[in-house]
Design a protein around this motif. Structure first.
Motif, PDB file in Angstrom:
ATOM      1  N   ALA A   1      -9.999   4.200  -2.563  1.00 34.92           N
ATOM      2  CA  ALA A   1      -9.318   3.489  -1.413  1.00 34.92           C
ATOM      3  C   ALA A   1      -9.309   2.379  -1.985  1.00 34.92           C
ATOM      4  CB  ALA A   1     -10.055   3.936  -0.043  1.00 34.92           C
ATOM      5  N   GLY A   2     -10.383   1.711  -2.173  1.00 39.02           N
ATOM      6  CA  GLY A   2     -10.546   0.144  -2.639  1.00 39.02           C
ATOM      7  C   GLY A   2      -9.344  -0.188  -3.314  1.00 39.02           C
ATOM      8  N   GLY A   3      -9.396   0.624  -4.745  1.00 37.46           N
ATOM      9  CA  GLY A   3      -8.317   0.400  -5.569  1.00 37.46           C
ATOM     10  C   GLY A   3      -7.008   0.268  -4.913  1.00 37.46           C
ATOM     11  N   TRP A   4      -6.674   1.270  -4.320  1.00 39.34           N
ATOM     12  CA  TRP A   4      -5.428   1.538  -3.794  1.00 39.34           C
ATOM     13  C   TRP A   4      -4.996   0.347  -2.956  1.00 39.34           C
ATOM     14  CZ3 TRP A   4      -1.233   3.567  -5.110  1.00 39.34           C
ATOM     15  CH2 TRP A   4      -1.063   4.847  -6.008  1.00 39.34           C
ATOM     16  N   ALA A   5      -6.178  -0.042  -2.031  1.00 40.43           N
ATOM     17  CA  ALA A   5      -5.866  -1.264  -1.180  1.00 40.43           C
ATOM     18  C   ALA A   5      -5.299  -2.509  -1.930  1.00 40.43           C
ATOM     19  CB  ALA A   5      -6.828  -1.629  -0.308  1.00 40.43           C
ATOM     20  N   ALA A   6      -6.106  -2.786  -3.156  1.00 44.09           N
ATOM     21  CA  ALA A   6      -6.002  -3.831  -3.881  1.00 44.09           C
ATOM     22  C   ALA A   6      -4.529  -3.898  -4.547  1.00 44.09           C
ATOM     23  CB  ALA A   6      -6.984  -3.971  -4.818  1.00 44.09           C
ATOM     24  N   GLN A   7      -4.075  -2.866  -5.186  1.00 44.20           N
ATOM     25  CA  GLN A   7      -2.956  -2.446  -5.617  1.00 44.20           C
ATOM     26  C   GLN A   7      -1.633  -2.676  -4.751  1.00 44.20           C
ATOM     27  OE1 GLN A   7      -2.786   0.699  -8.437  1.00 44.20           O
ATOM     28  NE2 GLN A   7      -0.803   1.374  -7.713  1.00 44.20           N
ATOM     29  N   THR A   8      -2.049  -2.284  -3.454  1.00 46.75           N
ATOM     30  CA  THR A   8      -0.845  -2.092  -2.439  1.00 46.75           C
ATOM     31  C   THR A   8      -0.733  -3.426  -2.025  1.00 46.75           C
ATOM     32  OG1 THR A   8      -1.488   0.205  -1.777  1.00 46.75           O
ATOM     33  CG2 THR A   8      -0.170  -1.363  -0.205  1.00 46.75           C
ATOM     34  N   LEU A   9      -1.747  -4.505  -1.867  1.00 48.70           N
ATOM     35  CA  LEU A   9      -1.555  -5.828  -1.389  1.00 48.70           C
ATOM     36  C   LEU A   9      -0.430  -6.565  -2.483  1.00 48.70           C
ATOM     37  CD1 LEU A   9      -5.296  -6.782  -0.601  1.00 48.70           C
ATOM     38  CD2 LEU A   9      -3.403  -6.257   1.039  1.00 48.70           C
ATOM     39  N   ARG A  10      -0.939  -6.182  -3.639  1.00 49.74           N
ATOM     40  CA  ARG A  10       0.043  -6.831  -4.647  1.00 49.74           C
ATOM     41  C   ARG A  10       1.504  -6.383  -4.702  1.00 49.74           C
ATOM     42  NH1 ARG A  10      -2.427 -11.253  -4.267  1.00 49.74           N
ATOM     43  NH2 ARG A  10      -4.289 -11.508  -5.927  1.00 49.74           N
TER      44      ARG A  10
ATOM     45  N   GLU B   1      -4.024   7.467   0.585  1.00 48.16           N
ATOM     46  CA  GLU B   1      -3.111   7.031   1.653  1.00 48.16           C
ATOM     47  C   GLU B   1      -3.718   6.030   2.784  1.00 48.16           C
ATOM     48  OE1 GLU B   1      -1.399  10.512   3.567  1.00 48.16           O
ATOM     49  OE2 GLU B   1      -0.638  11.307   1.717  1.00 48.16           O
ATOM     50  N   GLN B   2      -5.263   6.399   2.999  1.00 50.76           N
ATOM     51  CA  GLN B   2      -5.561   5.303   3.911  1.00 50.76           C
ATOM     52  C   GLN B   2      -5.762   3.917   3.232  1.00 50.76           C
ATOM     53  OE1 GLN B   2      -9.096   6.780   5.938  1.00 50.76           O
ATOM     54  NE2 GLN B   2      -8.460   5.939   7.946  1.00 50.76           N
ATOM     55  N   GLY B   3      -6.162   3.976   2.122  1.00 52.06           N
ATOM     56  CA  GLY B   3      -6.133   2.603   1.316  1.00 52.06           C
ATOM     57  C   GLY B   3      -4.909   2.034   1.159  1.00 52.06           C
ATOM     58  N   ILE B   4      -3.853   2.676   1.029  1.00 55.63           N
ATOM     59  CA  ILE B   4      -2.511   2.076   1.296  1.00 55.63           C
ATOM     60  C   ILE B   4      -2.387   1.585   2.528  1.00 55.63           C
ATOM     61  CG2 ILE B   4      -0.124   2.445   0.812  1.00 55.63           C
ATOM     62  CD1 ILE B   4      -0.768   4.603  -1.397  1.00 55.63           C
ATOM     63  N   ALA B   5      -2.529   2.329   3.595  1.00 57.30           N
ATOM     64  CA  ALA B   5      -1.966   1.967   4.985  1.00 57.30           C
ATOM     65  C   ALA B   5      -2.724   0.945   5.268  1.00 57.30           C
ATOM     66  CB  ALA B   5      -2.540   3.099   5.728  1.00 57.30           C
TER      67      ALA B   5
ATOM     68  N   PRO C   1      -6.636  -0.853 -18.145  1.00 53.47           N
ATOM     69  CA  PRO C   1      -7.009  -2.054 -17.803  1.00 53.47           C
ATOM     70  C   PRO C   1      -6.416  -3.351 -17.651  1.00 53.47           C
ATOM     71  CG  PRO C   1      -8.404  -0.841 -19.670  1.00 53.47           C
ATOM     72  CD  PRO C   1      -7.163   0.251 -19.169  1.00 53.47           C
ATOM     73  N   GLU C   2      -5.016  -2.974 -18.505  1.00 55.43           N
ATOM     74  CA  GLU C   2      -4.056  -4.051 -18.457  1.00 55.43           C
ATOM     75  C   GLU C   2      -3.278  -4.269 -17.004  1.00 55.43           C
ATOM     76  OE1 GLU C   2      -4.686  -1.636 -21.050  1.00 55.43           O
ATOM     77  OE2 GLU C   2      -2.701  -0.799 -20.793  1.00 55.43           O
ATOM     78  N   ALA C   3      -3.157  -3.042 -16.574  1.00 54.89           N
ATOM     79  CA  ALA C   3      -2.418  -2.969 -15.092  1.00 54.89           C
ATOM     80  C   ALA C   3      -3.387  -3.421 -14.067  1.00 54.89           C
ATOM     81  CB  ALA C   3      -1.957  -1.473 -15.219  1.00 54.89           C
ATOM     82  N   PHE C   4      -4.693  -3.127 -14.165  1.00 55.84           N
ATOM     83  CA  PHE C   4      -5.492  -3.639 -13.261  1.00 55.84           C
ATOM     84  C   PHE C   4      -5.657  -5.187 -13.216  1.00 55.84           C
ATOM     85  CE2 PHE C   4     -10.066  -4.716 -12.026  1.00 55.84           C
ATOM     86  CZ  PHE C   4      -9.933  -4.149 -10.700  1.00 55.84           C
ATOM     87  N   ASP C   5      -5.942  -5.772 -14.748  1.00 55.41           N
ATOM     88  CA  ASP C   5      -5.943  -7.189 -14.902  1.00 55.41           C
ATOM     89  C   ASP C   5      -4.727  -7.884 -14.209  1.00 55.41           C
ATOM     90  OD1 ASP C   5      -8.244  -6.876 -16.101  1.00 55.41           O
ATOM     91  OD2 ASP C   5      -7.584  -7.129 -18.191  1.00 55.41           O
ATOM     92  N   ALA C   6      -3.539  -7.192 -14.566  1.00 49.22           N
ATOM     93  CA  ALA C   6      -2.229  -7.581 -13.896  1.00 49.22           C
ATOM     94  C   ALA C   6      -2.182  -8.043 -12.498  1.00 49.22           C
ATOM     95  CB  ALA C   6      -1.201  -6.817 -14.349  1.00 49.22           C
ATOM     96  N   LEU C   7      -3.101  -7.219 -11.679  1.00 48.23           N
ATOM     97  CA  LEU C   7      -3.001  -7.361 -10.170  1.00 48.23           C
ATOM     98  C   LEU C   7      -3.637  -8.687 -10.041  1.00 48.23           C
ATOM     99  CD1 LEU C   7      -4.430  -4.023  -9.126  1.00 48.23           C
ATOM    100  CD2 LEU C   7      -1.963  -4.695  -9.135  1.00 48.23           C
ATOM    101  N   GLY C   8      -4.198  -9.427 -10.816  1.00 47.13           N
ATOM    102  CA  GLY C   8      -4.742 -10.740 -10.562  1.00 47.13           C
ATOM    103  C   GLY C   8      -5.812 -10.803  -9.353  1.00 47.13           C
ATOM    104  N   VAL C   9      -6.552  -9.734  -9.332  1.00 45.06           N
ATOM    105  CA  VAL C   9      -7.617  -9.764  -8.455  1.00 45.06           C
ATOM    106  C   VAL C   9      -8.849 -10.251  -8.971  1.00 45.06           C
ATOM    107  CG1 VAL C   9      -9.054  -7.854  -7.382  1.00 45.06           C
ATOM    108  CG2 VAL C   9      -6.610  -7.453  -7.475  1.00 45.06           C
ATOM    109  N   ASP C  10      -9.510 -11.074  -8.014  1.00 46.38           N
ATOM    110  CA  ASP C  10     -10.973 -11.637  -8.351  1.00 46.38           C
ATOM    111  C   ASP C  10     -11.805 -10.153  -8.094  1.00 46.38           C
ATOM    112  OD1 ASP C  10     -13.469 -12.709  -8.430  1.00 46.38           O
ATOM    113  OD2 ASP C  10     -13.008 -14.226  -6.551  1.00 46.38           O
TER     114      ASP C  10
END
Ligand code: FAD
Length: 404
Positions: free
Chosen positions: A14-23, A300-304, A66-75
């Motif tokens: 859920a946390g991973g989807w939340a981070a990806q969705t914010l971007r 779905e809830q991470g995205i929402a 890893p490259e896609a995760f790094d590209a999110l620019g998440v701390d």
């Protein structure tokens, strides 16, 4: 660049989807992802299946490369535990003493495997299964010819039993209730699962609690409530999950076996949201408050939650969907079957491919079955569209579900 900060606690699905969705939604502010594991976000279903058996590498479970995760620019803060929330100062305090301020906070802390409190519960060879490290240590002990005792006949216990049996282990499942997966499926499916496992050589003991584990001359020994002893080399304890809601409770948020949220994923504090295994909300489909431990809900809830944190008007009210893979069977469940529903079976319930429909009047409320993904997709539409049905047609294999 915006100075706004969204903090996500829990770097799982859920946390991973939340981070990806914010971007993905174009959020340009700071995203801090605090996770107490060393890994970037990953999915847990393979931990009891292909990763446990050694058929798949741990890398296959990650949400992003890893490259896609790094590209999110998440701390990203791996190996970092959030120890407390100060909702007034809007800060999360980490176990290392550092504080991270937030504008919005999303709790995705999931849950932890419930442990037994019986004597011997901490002996070497006694495992629980929740993360990659657990899967590696349990997987190393799944060796042909050795004996596995599974305590708890729920989904994780049964999946591990199937994986171990496929590897050539001698497997016994001990379940304290009178049937398998009693909490989540109706009796017909419990007996189907029992048949499936016994036909593959798994020994099932129902209505039996384990009172003690001890070291024996040739491994471990479990003493059952009726006094019988079962010898084994490895034990998997699969007796449920405890939601990691302590942070929320100590911060004064409303909790009820998890963090209570509305359909916008907002907790009782409007700046704190929650998603995934830790969240509890009122489900229209179940007609009550639920907490779903499922891959679909975590995503779905991470995205929402991420969209809601950005001010988008979301409604998280999914038709629950869960699947399990055991031996050569893929079992799927849509909706929440209940004992009061009328059961209609399509196909032969003694075979490995049939669908059980659960009806309230002429409406399908839930459907489940093994190896019937196509029919279940149609069943899902019947449920979601609340289409009135004729039970006779549902049961008639000549009547195409697509036409209903
Ligand atoms: C073995 C196994 C098999 C499964 N199989 C299926 C399946 O076949 N089908 C299905 O639908 N579902 C399955 N599931 C369920 C599904 O994987 C979960 O519902 C999903 O992982 C929940 O995601 P989550 O992000 O809410 O929690 P998690 O993925 O558990 O992530 C929570 C993360 O938060 C971290 N954390 C907790 N507290 C803190 C803190 N204070 N500070 C920092 N980090 C913290 C945790 O360590 C963890 O990394 C399975 C689960 C398991 C364990």
């Amino acid at each position: 660049m915006s100075t706004e900060t969204i903090v996500i606690v829990g770097g799982g699905q859920a946390g991973g989807w939340a981070a990806q969705t914010l971007r993905a939604e174009g959020y340009k502010g700071r995203v801090v992802l605090i996770g107490d594991e060393p890994h970037r976000p990953y999915e847990r279903p393979p931990l009891s299946k292909a990763i446990l058996s050694g058929d798949a590498h741990a890398d296959t479970a990650y949400l992003q490369k890893p490259e896609a995760f790094d590209a999110l620019g998440v701390d990203w803060r791996p190996n970092a535990t959030a120890a407390a929330i100060d909702p007034t100062a809007k800060q999360v305090r980490l176990a290392n003493g550092e504080s991270v301020g937030y504008d919005k906070l999303i709790l995705c802390t999931g849950g932890r495997a419930r442990r037994l409190t019986i004597p011997g519960a901490d002996l070497p060879g006694v495992h629980t299964l929740r993360n990659l490290q657990d899967a590696a240590s349990l997987g190393a002990e799944l060796v042909a010819g050795r004996r596995l005792l599974v305590i708890g006949g729920g989904w994780i216990g049964l999946e591990v039993a199937a994986t171990a049996r496929k590897k050539g282990m001698e497997v016994t499942v001990v379940e304290a209730m009178s049937r398998l997966c009693e909490r989540t499926v109706p009796p017909g499916i419990s007996s189907y699962l029992q048949r499936l496992h016994t036909s593959h050589g798994v020994r099932i003991e129902l209505g039996a609690g384990v009172e003690r584990l001890a070291v024996s001359a040739n491994g471990l020994s479990a003493t059952l409530s009726d006094g019988r002893e079962i010898g084994c080399d490895t034990v998997l304890v699969g007796v449920g999950l405890i939601a990691n809601d302590e942070l929320a409770r100590e911060a004064g948020l409303a909790c009820d076996g998890g963090v209570c949220v509305d359909t916008q994923c907002r907790s009782s504090n409007p700046d704190i949201l929650a998603a995934g295994d830790v969240a509890v909300w009122h489900s229209e489909w179940a007609g009550r408050r639920i907490r779903l431990e499922s891959w679909q809900n975590a995503q779905e809830q991470g995205i929402a939650a991420a969209r809601s944190a950005l001010g988008t008007d979301v409604t998280h009210q999914p038709l629950p969907w869960f699947w399990s893979d055991q031996f050569d069977v893929n079992l799927q469940i849509y909706g929440m079957p209940a004992l009061q529903h009328q059961v209609v079976v399509r196909g032969d319930p003694d075979s490995n491919a049939f669908v059980m429909f659960f009806l309230d009047g002429d409406h399908v409320m839930a459907a489940l079955g093994p190896n019937s993904a196509r029919d279940l997709r149609f069943a899902r539409r019947l449920i979601e569209r609340r289409t009135p049905v004729d039970p006779g047609q549902l049961a008639d294999l000549q009547a195409a579900l697509a036409k209903l």
